[in-house]
Every structure is written in C-alpha cells, then in structure tokens.
Write a protein that holds these residues in place. Structure first.
Motif, PDB file in Angstrom:
ATOM      1  N   UNK A  47       0.145  -4.866  -6.440  1.00  0.00           N
ATOM      2  CA  UNK A  47       0.803  -4.067  -5.327  1.00  0.00           C
ATOM      3  C   UNK A  47       2.275  -3.827  -5.752  1.00  0.00           C
ATOM      4  N   UNK A  48       3.014  -4.898  -6.276  1.00  0.00           N
ATOM      5  CA  UNK A  48       4.434  -4.520  -6.618  1.00  0.00           C
ATOM      6  C   UNK A  48       4.473  -3.235  -7.659  1.00  0.00           C
ATOM      7  N   UNK A  66       2.525  -0.845  -8.025  1.00  0.00           N
ATOM      8  CA  UNK A  66       2.098   0.454  -7.543  1.00  0.00           C
ATOM      9  C   UNK A  66       3.440   0.690  -6.468  1.00  0.00           C
ATOM     10  N   UNK A  67       4.096  -0.285  -5.947  1.00  0.00           N
ATOM     11  CA  UNK A  67       5.183   0.156  -4.959  1.00  0.00           C
ATOM     12  C   UNK A  67       6.343   0.619  -5.896  1.00  0.00           C
ATOM     13  N   UNK A  68       6.343  -0.036  -7.216  1.00  0.00           N
ATOM     14  CA  UNK A  68       7.474   0.336  -8.004  1.00  0.00           C
ATOM     15  C   UNK A  68       7.418   1.888  -8.323  1.00  0.00           C
ATOM     16  N   UNK A  80       5.630   4.101  -7.145  1.00  0.00           N
ATOM     17  CA  UNK A  80       6.016   5.133  -5.919  1.00  0.00           C
ATOM     18  C   UNK A  80       7.377   5.290  -5.444  1.00  0.00           C
ATOM     19  N   UNK A  81       8.275   4.364  -5.720  1.00  0.00           N
ATOM     20  CA  UNK A  81       9.722   4.448  -5.327  1.00  0.00           C
ATOM     21  C   UNK A  81      10.672   5.002  -6.415  1.00  0.00           C
ATOM     22  N   UNK A  99      10.416   9.504  -0.122  1.00  0.00           N
ATOM     23  CA  UNK A  99      10.018   8.714   0.483  1.00  0.00           C
ATOM     24  C   UNK A  99       9.212   9.086   1.966  1.00  0.00           C
ATOM     25  N   UNK A 100       9.491  10.163   2.413  1.00  0.00           N
ATOM     26  CA  UNK A 100       8.699  10.910   3.466  1.00  0.00           C
ATOM     27  C   UNK A 100       7.227  11.035   2.784  1.00  0.00           C
ATOM     28  N   UNK A 107       5.770   7.373   1.157  1.00  0.00           N
ATOM     29  CA  UNK A 107       5.607   6.267   2.072  1.00  0.00           C
ATOM     30  C   UNK A 107       6.508   4.889   1.645  1.00  0.00           C
ATOM     31  N   UNK A 108       7.111   5.156   0.248  1.00  0.00           N
ATOM     32  CA  UNK A 108       7.752   4.193  -0.011  1.00  0.00           C
ATOM     33  C   UNK A 108       9.173   4.402   0.055  1.00  0.00           C
ATOM     34  N   UNK A 109      10.162   3.719   0.517  1.00  0.00           N
ATOM     35  CA  UNK A 109      11.619   4.240   0.309  1.00  0.00           C
ATOM     36  C   UNK A 109      12.341   3.481  -0.647  1.00  0.00           C
ATOM     37  N   UNK A 110      12.742   4.176  -1.776  1.00  0.00           N
ATOM     38  CA  UNK A 110      13.591   3.953  -2.815  1.00  0.00           C
ATOM     39  C   UNK A 110      15.020   3.499  -2.568  1.00  0.00           C
TER      40      UNK A 110
END
Lengths: 103, 241
Positions: free
Chosen positions: B16-17, B19-21, B23-24, B107-108, B111-114
């Motif tokens: 999951x980390x 994936x978040x990386x 995305x941001x 981010x909008x 859904x993940x804020x850099x």
C-alpha cells in the motif's frame, strides 16, 4: 528484554488501520475514496477504523467540498507517525526473532 | 502472532505504501516546467561585439555575453540585461506557482496529497535570497560597495537563477523519496555551476570539434537537461505520475 509482541500497539496493529497509517505516512494526506479503494474496505468499515484512529489522536479528519462534491481528507498526526514507525519496528523485530529461533 | 502473520502484514504495508508513492509522485512536472523556463530565456543571451556608453564611446570590446545567467541587473547594461532580469524575476516564481497548482490539482484527481510545500517554499526562498545579494538589487537600493563584499568572492560567479532550481531538486528528491531524482540533482548542480564558471563552447570546439552557438549553449545545456530528465522520469514512472 521484553518479547517484541509486547511492543505491538492494539490500535495500530489491526491490518486495515496499519494500512491506513502506512498510506498516510507516505503522503501529506489521502482522500476517503482512495483509502477505501486501496484497502478494499466498505464505507462503514473505513469510517469505523478512522474513528478509532482519530480517537487515539493518530489521524486528523477534514471534511470539505470540491465544487459541490463533498470530500473527506485524512492526515496523519505526529503521534500517528511515531506509532506507525514503532509498530513497523516491532513487526520487523518479531520476524527476525522468530526466524532466528527457527520458525 | 507468529512470523508468518508479521511478515504478511509487512508485505501488505509495503504494497500500500508503494501504491501511495506512485499516486503522489509528480516530480516530472517541475523538471519539465523549469526546463521550458530555462530554454525560454534563450533570446536574452547573445554575444555582443562591443558596449557603448551614453556618449557613444566604446567601453568594452568583443566577447561580452549579455547578460550572464547571474546578471539580475536592474538597468544600465544595453542589449537586454534588464529584460533577462525581468524574465527571471517573473518566470522563476511562476514556475513554483505552477508546480504548486499542479500538485494540488493532481491530489484532487488521485486522492493522495504530495509533499510539495517544502520544495516550493524552499525554491522561492532561495531565489529571493539570490535576488537580495545580486549586484542589481544592491545598486537599486544604493547599498555601499563594502557591504557587498561577497560579490568579490570567486564562487560568487556561480550564483545564478539556475542555482535555486538545482538546490530545489535536492529538496524535491528528499520529499519525493527518490534516489533517481537525487542523482539527477547532483548532475544538474554540476551543470548549473559549470555553465556559469566555464564557457562550454571551448570544450565543444577544442575537444569534440563541434561548433555550438555561444553563449546560448550555456542556457541550452541546463534547460535541455531538465526537460529531458522530466520527460524521462514521466515515462519511467508510468502514466500514473
């Protein structure tokens, strides 16, 4: 020296809550919808986990609008970062210890 | 809990980390933006054969590059110094504003804020500092010469609008947790210092026997490096970035 299991935090240790903190630790914040999809949770489940984390002071929830669309943003707090890092260290220690002792 | 549970939990955390990386991460955007901005400064950099003072006397002959990338001069050089200074004063801050806007819009969408704030604030702060210590600003404020002693230091020549871009890349690599970007930041810092302390035309002509436009090559090298790296990172990290 205490057994690593003693260092696991019940609030953080639960799989979905650990996933939430893992995502938030990686970014400045995440939207409710992203967390739901990434962790494959239902709205109700995610809300329940967020409430537990928020009550423990580990995340901060912000509700707002993008145009007319309501959006919920979740941010990790300083305590949340600390708790996540400690949990990760305890898990790694546990894995190392069990492997050293032959499973 | 046993080690199988713990190892499985660690693997899912890593997943999951990652994936978040993905995305941001959006650092290709500031690279491309500043690449375009640097290349956009090309018309302001040209070779002049001589400078003439107000009475029409030739005061400098041949080989002067107007302006050097450092010259945030507010007025008295003929041949575009003021325009180049104005260009940097407007476009560099605009580059950071565009970067902030892009990260917010992204981010909008994802859904993940850099983490863009340290980069934008640090870059703007560095540029403001550079303007404050520039000769043009000192002249504008009529600061006494002895107060601008740093302008006599040998490395002062290397202070340039390219420098906040280069140092900003280190901040960006840190907030984006990217070794690739950190490696590029080191190379880019080298390019930024080199084009302000050495004329690469000599290298191209004497070593490679290639004739290149000078002083434009001093702008083309850092601009093209940023642009190509931005495009490269964009494709390397996939369409998600």
């Amino acid at each position: 020296m205490s057994h690593p299991v003693q260092n696991l935090d019940d609030v953080v240790h639960q799989r979905s809550r650990l996933g939430i903190l893992a995502i938030l630790h990686e970014a400045s914040g995440a939207e409710f919808g992203y967390l739901k999809d990434a962790l494959e949770l239902t709205d109700g489940n995610l809300s329940r986990h967020l409430r537990v984390l928020e009550d423990a002071g580990l995340v901060r929830v912000e509700k707002g609008y993008e145009g007319r669309r309501p959006r919920t943003w979740v941010h990790i707090t300083r305590d949340g970062r600390r708790a996540f890092t400690a949990e990760l260290a305890a898990l790694k220690q546990l894995v190392r210890r069990v492997e050293r002792n032959g499973g | 809990m046993d080690s199988v549970d713990a190892a499985g939990l660690l693997r899912s955390v890593d997943r999951v980390r990652a994936g978040a990386r993905r995305a941001r991460r959006a650092f290709w955007f500031p690279l491309v933006t500043f690449g375009v901005i640097v290349l956009g400064a090309l018309p302001f950099y040209r070779r002049v054969t001589h400078l003439v003072d107000a009475e029409g006397f030739v005061i400098v002959r041949d080989g002067i590059h107007l302006p050097g990338p450092l010259d945030l001069v507010v007025g008295d050089l003929p041949g575009g110094g003021t325009w180049a200074s104005l260009y940097w004063l407007i476009m560099l801050p605009l580059g950071y504003v565009a970067t902030a806007a892009y990260y917010r819009r992204r981010a909008m969408r994802t859904g993940v804020v850099g983490r863009w704030r340290p980069y934008v604030i640090g870059g703007l702060g560095l540029f403001a500092f550079l303007v404050l210590i520039s000769p043009g600003f000192g002249e504008f404020l009529r600061v006494p010469g002895w107060l601008t002693f740093w302008q006599r230091w040998p490395f002062y020549q290397a202070l340039t609008p390219l420098l906040p871009i280069a140092l900003g890349l280190f901040v960006l690599a840190w907030v984006e947790r990217s070794f690739g970007l950190a490696a590029f930041a080191v190379a880019y810092l080298g390019i930024a210092i080199m084009v302000n302390t050495y004329n690469p035309e000599n290298f191209f002509y004497n070593v490679l026997n290639i004739s290149v436009p000078a002083p434009q090559i001093n702008v083309i090298l850092p601009g093209a490096a940023l642009l190509l790296a931005g495009i490269g990172f964009r494709f390397a990290t996939g369409r998600s970035s």
